[in-house]
Write an enzyme that holds these catalytic residues in place. Structure first.
Site, short mmCIF file in Angstrom:
data_model
loop_
_atom_site.label_atom_id
_atom_site.label_comp_id
_atom_site.label_asym_id
_atom_site.label_seq_id
_atom_site.Cartn_x
_atom_site.Cartn_y
_atom_site.Cartn_z
N GLY A 35 1.19 -1.45 -0.26
CA GLY A 35 0.32 -0.05 -0.30
C GLY A 35 1.25 1.49 0.16
CB ALA A 36 0.62 4.24 -2.48
NE ARG A 69 5.82 -3.26 -4.60
CZ ARG A 69 4.48 -3.70 -4.15
NH1 ARG A 69 4.03 -3.30 -3.13
NH2 ARG A 69 3.47 -3.93 -5.43
CD GLN A 94 -2.93 -6.75 -3.15
OE1 GLN A 94 -3.11 -7.40 -4.30
NE2 GLN A 94 -1.79 -6.32 -3.54
CG ASP A 124 -0.25 2.00 -5.51
OD1 ASP A 124 -1.71 1.82 -6.08
OD2 ASP A 124 0.44 1.81 -4.97
CG ASN A 172 -4.87 2.21 -6.81
OD1 ASN A 172 -4.69 2.30 -6.50
ND2 ASN A 172 -6.54 1.50 -7.03
CE LYS A 173 -1.74 -3.77 -5.90
NZ LYS A 173 -1.17 -4.72 -6.83
#
Ligand code: MRU
Length: 330
Positions: free
Chosen positions: A57-58, A86, A178, A219, A229-230
């Protein structure tokens, strides 16, 4: 300066615990089955924990990296190894930049942690105003206390809207799950009504009028408002547009990257094939098959109804509005 404590939180979930000589991270790989903390005493161990998804998670990655610098005593090697952990969440690089300029490393890391919590609460307050009573809110990935210093971004807005009797539709979030493992767990822990679906059910639910709005985290947000984002977020934004549903993004200013002109320049992490060919010890795809596993996608700004930040909501985001909120706070 004190260690982080449960009393400073707005959720019962404590993903990151700073203990002055060590960092304790709730091992998110084991959730929801097991609640176990992993102890890091060096910057290398923190970098490995980020890379291995112990913490994810950012904003949470940014906070963990800041404490990693403290454990690495601010040595260049510490910055180097943490920066390689990452690539997509800009909060990591934002936190490292802040630490580079700091004179007291521990105080700065604690400030980053506490400011994130405060930002989450403010986003929750502002975002809750956008959520109608009894809304059925679809969300993706995990954006809760686990993904931040506490409370959460998108799930934080949901948490702050609890009095309105809203309900959550949590997308499972293939391939790392997630949504199924973490968002569903946070909701169950706190009694937030939550229905779990697989990602490919989202369009069906929308077409049947069972979703009122979508809210996700981010993110990295480029200067023009494009949102990384994801993986799967872009698909949801397209579906939301098709069904005329508001599509909100909740993200603190630490997630904005004004140095990146648009989403096409955002580095997208590619993860291992094993996350797609199976899960845990179970494998369902044949050996030898070619696999792609981009962990994030980019949603163009034009599909975003509004970005909820701690400084205000940017409706229909564009370059000018984003520049305005970053520089003047208006
Ligand atoms: O790969 P992850 O689990 O680190 O990805 C997390 C997300 O994509 C979240 O939606 C994002 O960080 C925003 S949450 C605060």
């Amino acid at each position: 300066m004190a260690a982080t404590s449960a009393s400073s939180r707005s959720s019962r979930v404590e993903p990151i615990r700073w203990k002055r000589d060590r960092l304790e991270l709730l091992d998110q790989r084991l959730l929801p089955g097991k609640k176990k903390y992993l102890t890091c005493r060096t910057a290398d161990q923190v970098a490995k924990a980020i890379r291995d998804m112990v913490v994810r998670g950012a904003p949470a990655i940014g906070c963990a990296a800041a404490f990693g610098v403290v454990l690495g005593k601010g040595k260049p090697k510490a910055y180097e190894v943490l920066a390689k952990s990452r690539p997509t969440a800009v909060n990591l690089f934002w936190a490292l930049e802040r630490m580079r300029k700091a004179t007291n490393l521990e105080a700065e890391a604690l400030a980053i942690f506490r400011e994130d919590l405060a930002a989450n609460r403010e986003m929750g307050r502002l975002g809750a105003e956008l959520i109608p009573d009894r809304a059925r809110v679809m969300t993706h990935c995990n954006t809760g206390a686990l993904a931040t210093s506490g409370h959460g971004t998108a799930l934080g807005v949901i948490r702050s809207s609890k009095g309105k009797k809203i309900s959550v539709i949590a997308n499972e979030t293939r391939p790392y799950l997630q949504g199924a493992r973490l968002t569903a767990w946070e909701c169950v822990q706190e009694g937030i009504p939550c229905t779990l679906i697989t990602d490919n059910m989202a369009g069906h639910m929308m077409s049947r009028g069972e979703v009122d709005l979508v809210i996700v985290g981010a993110d990295r947000i480029a200067a023009n408002g494009d949102v990384a984002n994801k993986i799967g977020t872009y698909t949801l934004a397209v579906l939301a547009k098709r069904h005329n549903l508001p599509f909100y993004v909740a993200a603190p200013l630490s997630t904005f990257d004004p140095t990146i002109a648009d989403g096409s320049k955002i580095p997208i992490e590619e993860r291992g094939a094993d996350e797609v060919t199976g899960y845990g010890s179970t494998r369902w795809a044949p050996r030898g098959v070619k696999v792609r596993n981009p962990a994030f996608d980019v949603t163009p700004a034009e599909l975003v109804t509004g970005i909820i930040t701690e400084r205000g909501v940017i409706m229909h985001p564009d370059r000018q509005k984003i520049q305005g909120i970053i520089s003047t706070g208006v």
